[in-house]
Every structure is written in structure tokens, then in C-alpha cells.
Motif scaffolding. Structure first.
Motif, PDB file in Angstrom:
ATOM      1  N   GLU A 186       0.815  -1.215   0.000  1.00 31.89           N
ATOM      2  CA  GLU A 186       0.000   0.000   0.000  1.00 31.89           C
ATOM      3  C   GLU A 186       0.847   1.263   0.000  1.00 31.89           C
ATOM      4  O   GLU A 186       0.342   2.348  -0.236  1.00 31.89           O
ATOM      5  N   GLY A 187       2.151   1.131   0.289  1.00 34.57           N
ATOM      6  CA  GLY A 187       3.030   2.288   0.291  1.00 34.57           C
ATOM      7  C   GLY A 187       3.628   2.553  -1.074  1.00 34.57           C
ATOM      8  O   GLY A 187       3.161   2.047  -2.098  1.00 34.57           O
TER       9      GLY A 187
ATOM     10  N   MET B 116       2.728   6.203  -7.349  1.00 34.11           N
ATOM     11  CA  MET B 116       1.511   5.803  -6.636  1.00 34.11           C
ATOM     12  C   MET B 116       1.770   4.428  -6.039  1.00 34.11           C
ATOM     13  O   MET B 116       2.796   3.810  -6.318  1.00 34.11           O
ATOM     14  N   SER B 117       0.866   3.953  -5.225  1.00 34.56           N
ATOM     15  CA  SER B 117       1.039   2.619  -4.668  1.00 34.56           C
ATOM     16  C   SER B 117       0.993   1.588  -5.798  1.00 34.56           C
ATOM     17  O   SER B 117       0.386   1.826  -6.854  1.00 34.56           O
ATOM     18  N   PRO B 118       1.640   0.433  -5.626  1.00 33.93           N
ATOM     19  CA  PRO B 118       1.571  -0.604  -6.661  1.00 33.93           C
ATOM     20  C   PRO B 118       0.146  -0.972  -7.044  1.00 33.93           C
ATOM     21  O   PRO B 118      -0.145  -1.202  -8.222  1.00 33.93           O
ATOM     22  N   ALA B 119      -0.771  -1.033  -6.069  1.00 33.61           N
ATOM     23  CA  ALA B 119      -2.165  -1.366  -6.375  1.00 33.61           C
ATOM     24  C   ALA B 119      -2.787  -0.325  -7.299  1.00 33.61           C
ATOM     25  O   ALA B 119      -3.524  -0.665  -8.242  1.00 33.61           O
ATOM     26  N   GLN B 120      -2.496   0.956  -7.086  1.00 31.73           N
ATOM     27  CA  GLN B 120      -3.042   2.007  -7.938  1.00 31.73           C
ATOM     28  C   GLN B 120      -2.427   1.948  -9.338  1.00 31.73           C
ATOM     29  O   GLN B 120      -3.126   2.148 -10.342  1.00 31.73           O
ATOM     30  N   LEU B 121      -1.123   1.683  -9.419  1.00 35.88           N
ATOM     31  CA  LEU B 121      -0.476   1.576 -10.722  1.00 35.88           C
ATOM     32  C   LEU B 121      -1.036   0.397 -11.511  1.00 35.88           C
ATOM     33  O   LEU B 121      -1.287   0.501 -12.720  1.00 35.88           O
ATOM     34  N   VAL B 122      -1.230  -0.740 -10.837  1.00 34.16           N
ATOM     35  CA  VAL B 122      -1.786  -1.915 -11.505  1.00 34.16           C
ATOM     36  C   VAL B 122      -3.219  -1.645 -11.957  1.00 34.16           C
ATOM     37  O   VAL B 122      -3.620  -2.038 -13.061  1.00 34.16           O
ATOM     38  N   SER B 123      -4.014  -0.980 -11.121  1.00 37.62           N
ATOM     39  CA  SER B 123      -5.390  -0.633 -11.499  1.00 37.62           C
ATOM     40  C   SER B 123      -5.408   0.214 -12.762  1.00 37.62           C
ATOM     41  O   SER B 123      -6.195  -0.037 -13.691  1.00 37.62           O
TER      42      SER B 123
END
Length: 224
Positions: free
Chosen positions: A71-72, A98-105
Motif C-alpha cells: 500500500e506504500g 503511486m502505490s503498486p495497487a493504484q499503478l496496476v489498477s
């Protein structure tokens, strides 16, 4: 008494002169270096747009979920060869924008949108809803001179119904791409390539799933 006063004054002048020489001469103390700022990375400008419009069934894409370590903004690596593969470590001078989750999204939405209309959950009439959990996202060193980007996602597709929802499929996708260099830039590029690989895999998998008849979107349920 005058001689003593003269000597004392002379000593003070000499001390001041010596101090100036230390500050300005060859023997001056080095000033501390400015703190280095970490380099900020993302996945690049994105994929080229498709020449034709999207033709698949509309899809609602939920925000990619991730565990706390992802999340960081840290760019993480694992030293598999050193027996510490279970301990992700951050690069000191590298950060994600951005966080990895946001980049992947963001990347997943771009890839899907080239094939079909993509909306947010609960915003429009979409017969399918895709939920993705990011489980692994790190540069893995299997030896001091070799590393690869490792990304793992679990994708779940449901059909929103008036009463509840229907599970259409669930699958775990894994991709690893070799890093061109064993440092943060090499890891970032390898993780970007691995993410693009998984996005294409998910697109192909979705194309194989049947679109249920009469599915209706409902208000999104809270995710744990």
C-alpha cells in the motif's frame, strides 16, 4: 605589565588569523553533502490506443486490493539467494509515484478499455464485475548477479444480480520478467513488463467467460 598585555593581544590576533585560514584555505573542513532525493517511477506513458473501438461486453472494474506491504510507495526487492526471500526490503532511493495497487489498477484499466467499455463499480449497466487482488509485486534476486520482476494477482469475475451476485470465475495469474540490470531501474522495468503480461492474460481469460443473460448491476458490496 604592558609586555604581557601586548603578548595576549598578539595571541588573540594569531588565533583569529589561524581560524580564517582553516575556513578558507586548503585545510578547510568539507561541508556535508546535500541529502539525495529518491527517484520516482511509474509504468510509463501507457499502452497505445486500439485503432478500433472496444467491442466486448461492458465491464465494471473494482479498485485493485493489496496487502499492507504493497500500500506504500516503496520499490521492494527480495534476496532469495541469501535465505531472506520472505523479507521484502525497500530501495532507499527509489519510490513509486503511486502505490503498486493504484499503478496496476491504472494499467489494467488501460488494457481492458482497448477491448471493451470499462466503468467503475455501480456507475453503469455492466453485466460483469472484475475484482483483482495484488498478492506479490517485487524484484527477486535469485543470485547476486541475476534478478527478475515477480507479479501475482488473483482475479475474480462476478455477475451482479438484483439479489446478490453470481460467481463466474476465479483464477490466479503469475508472471516473471528478467531484469536488465540488478538495481531499482532494472526492477521497475521488469515489474512493468510483468504487469503488462498479466493484464493481457486477464483480457484473454475474460474473453472466454460467458456473459450471463439478464444480469443487472447493484450497489457495490463492501469488501473486507
Amino acid at each position: 605589565m604592558k609586555l604581557i598585555a601586548f603578548c595576549s593581544t598578539g595571541m588573540r590576533v594569531a588565533a583569529v588569523a589561524a581560524g580564517i585560514a582553516v575556513l578558507t584555505g586548503c585545510g578547510s573542513l568539507p561541508l556535508p553533502d546535500k541529502p539525495q532525493r529518491p527517484m520516482v517511477y511509474d509504468f510509463g506513458p501507457g499502452l497505445p490506443a486500439a485503432s478500433s473501438g472496444p467491442a466486448g461486453a461492458p465491464l465494471a472494474l473494482a479498485q485493485v486490493a493489496a496487502p499492507a506491504p504493497l500500500e506504500g510507495l516503496a520499490v521492494n526487492y527480495r534476496l532469495l539467494y541469501a535465505g531472506s526471500g520472505q523479507q521484502p526490503q525497500p530501495y532507499a532511493l527509489a519510490r513509486w509515484s503511486m502505490s503498486p495497487a493504484q499503478l496496476v489498477s491504472q494499467r489494467l484499466r488501460e488494457t481492458l478499455a482497448a477491448q471493451r467499455p470499462v466503468v467503475n463499480v455501480g456507475e453503469s449497466l455492466a453485466a460483469l464485475e472484475l475484482r483483482v487482488d495484488l498478492e506479490e509485486f517485487s524484484q527477486v534476486f535469485d543470485s547476486p548477479g541475476a534478478s527478475f520482476g515477480l507479479v501475482r494477482m488473483r482475479a475474480t469475475v462476478v455477475a451482479p444480480l438484483t439479489r446478490g451476485e453470481r460467481l463466474l470465475g476465479q483464477r490466479t495469474f503469475t508472471a516473471r520478467q528478467p531484469a536488465a540490470s540488478n538495481d531499482a531501474p532494472g526492477g521497475v522495468k521488469a515489474l512493468t513488463d510483468a504487469t503488462d503480461d498479466l493484464a493481457r492474460q486477464i483480457v484473454a481469460w475474460l474473453a472466454e467467460l460467458p456473459v450471463p443473460q439478464g444480469a443487472r448491476p447493484v450497489a457495490p458490496a463492501a469488501r473486507p
